[in-house]
Design a protein around this motif. Structure first.
Motif, PDB file in Angstrom:
ATOM      1  N   ARG A 165      -8.802  -4.603  -9.126  1.00 34.51           N
ATOM      2  CA  ARG A 165      -8.520  -5.626  -8.436  1.00 34.51           C
ATOM      3  C   ARG A 165      -6.799  -5.503  -8.454  1.00 34.51           C
ATOM      4  NH1 ARG A 165     -10.892  -7.425  -4.482  1.00 34.51           N
ATOM      5  NH2 ARG A 165     -12.962  -7.114  -4.734  1.00 34.51           N
ATOM      6  N   LEU A 209      -7.539   2.231   0.625  1.00 32.42           N
ATOM      7  CA  LEU A 209      -8.077   3.202  -0.810  1.00 32.42           C
ATOM      8  C   LEU A 209      -9.152   4.204  -0.937  1.00 32.42           C
ATOM      9  CD1 LEU A 209      -8.831   1.750  -3.739  1.00 32.42           C
ATOM     10  CD2 LEU A 209     -11.027   0.908  -2.891  1.00 32.42           C
ATOM     11  N   CYS A 216       1.001  -0.955   0.132  1.00 34.90           N
ATOM     12  CA  CYS A 216      -0.060  -0.188   0.143  1.00 34.90           C
ATOM     13  C   CYS A 216       0.968   1.328  -0.374  1.00 34.90           C
ATOM     14  CB  CYS A 216      -0.753   0.176   1.380  1.00 34.90           C
ATOM     15  SG  CYS A 216      -1.978   1.576   1.325  1.00 34.90           S
ATOM     16  N   CYS A 264      -4.118  -0.920   0.592  1.00 35.21           N
ATOM     17  CA  CYS A 264      -5.012  -1.938   0.536  1.00 35.21           C
ATOM     18  C   CYS A 264      -5.977  -1.352   0.821  1.00 35.21           C
ATOM     19  CB  CYS A 264      -4.249  -2.132   2.557  1.00 35.21           C
ATOM     20  SG  CYS A 264      -4.195  -1.180   3.393  1.00 35.21           S
ATOM     21  N   SER A 265      -7.230  -2.394   1.725  1.00 31.33           N
ATOM     22  CA  SER A 265      -8.039  -1.892   2.128  1.00 31.33           C
ATOM     23  C   SER A 265      -8.747  -1.049   3.091  1.00 31.33           C
ATOM     24  CB  SER A 265      -8.814  -3.162   2.503  1.00 31.33           C
ATOM     25  OG  SER A 265      -8.716  -3.771   3.206  1.00 31.33           O
ATOM     26  N   ASN A 266      -7.992  -0.755   3.653  1.00 32.85           N
ATOM     27  CA  ASN A 266      -8.159   0.456   4.552  1.00 32.85           C
ATOM     28  C   ASN A 266      -7.641   1.899   4.556  1.00 32.85           C
ATOM     29  OD1 ASN A 266      -8.649  -1.335   6.722  1.00 32.85           O
ATOM     30  ND2 ASN A 266      -6.647  -1.531   7.384  1.00 32.85           N
ATOM     31  N   SER A 272      -4.497  -4.441  -2.578  1.00 32.33           N
ATOM     32  CA  SER A 272      -5.596  -5.108  -2.896  1.00 32.33           C
ATOM     33  C   SER A 272      -6.038  -4.458  -4.140  1.00 32.33           C
ATOM     34  CB  SER A 272      -6.168  -5.111  -1.612  1.00 32.33           C
ATOM     35  OG  SER A 272      -6.122  -6.054  -0.722  1.00 32.33           O
ATOM     36  N   TYR A 273      -5.539  -3.461  -4.681  1.00 33.86           N
ATOM     37  CA  TYR A 273      -6.063  -2.392  -4.982  1.00 33.86           C
ATOM     38  C   TYR A 273      -5.003  -1.677  -5.856  1.00 33.86           C
ATOM     39  CZ  TYR A 273     -10.418  -3.305  -2.645  1.00 33.86           C
ATOM     40  OH  TYR A 273     -11.582  -3.702  -1.977  1.00 33.86           O
TER      41      TYR A 273
END
Ligand SMILES: [Zn+2]
Length: 95
Positions: A73, A44, A8, A40-42, A18-19
């Motif tokens: 993704r 985005l 990230c 990361c998912s936190n 993750s993105y």
């Protein structure tokens, strides 16, 4: 083959990405996916907003075309064209 562990890009975060935030870029002939960041998912939201700011500040040359930012993704080892674009997420974060 080396496994790249992409992190990230949010400052101080070491989580696996993750993105991928990127935009299609072209100079009239050559075209590629220009990467603005990984999240990361936190993170985005903040990573996407930083990418938007960077994109707004960028002044393209007359022959350059930069398309809108896209969220993909991210899966390590996959080529850009294999990544899944997450249209629904983009709508949540676009300002
Ligand atoms: Zn993060």
């Amino acid at each position: 083959m080396t496994r790249h562990h992409v992190q990230c890009t949010f400052e101080g975060c070491g989580e696996a990405a993750s993105y991928k935030i990127a935009a299609r870029w072209s100079d009239g002939g050559f075209a590629e996916l220009k990467t603005y960041g990984f999240a990361c998912s936190n993170h985005l939201g903040p990573v996407f907003q930083l990418a938007e700011e960077r994109q707004h500040q960028y002044k393209p040359a007359p022959n350059e075309v930069v398309e809108e930012l896209a969220i993909f993704r991210y899966e390590s080892g996959k080529r850009d064209r294999q990544l899944q674009r997450l249209w629904g997420l983009e709508d949540n974060y676009r300002t």
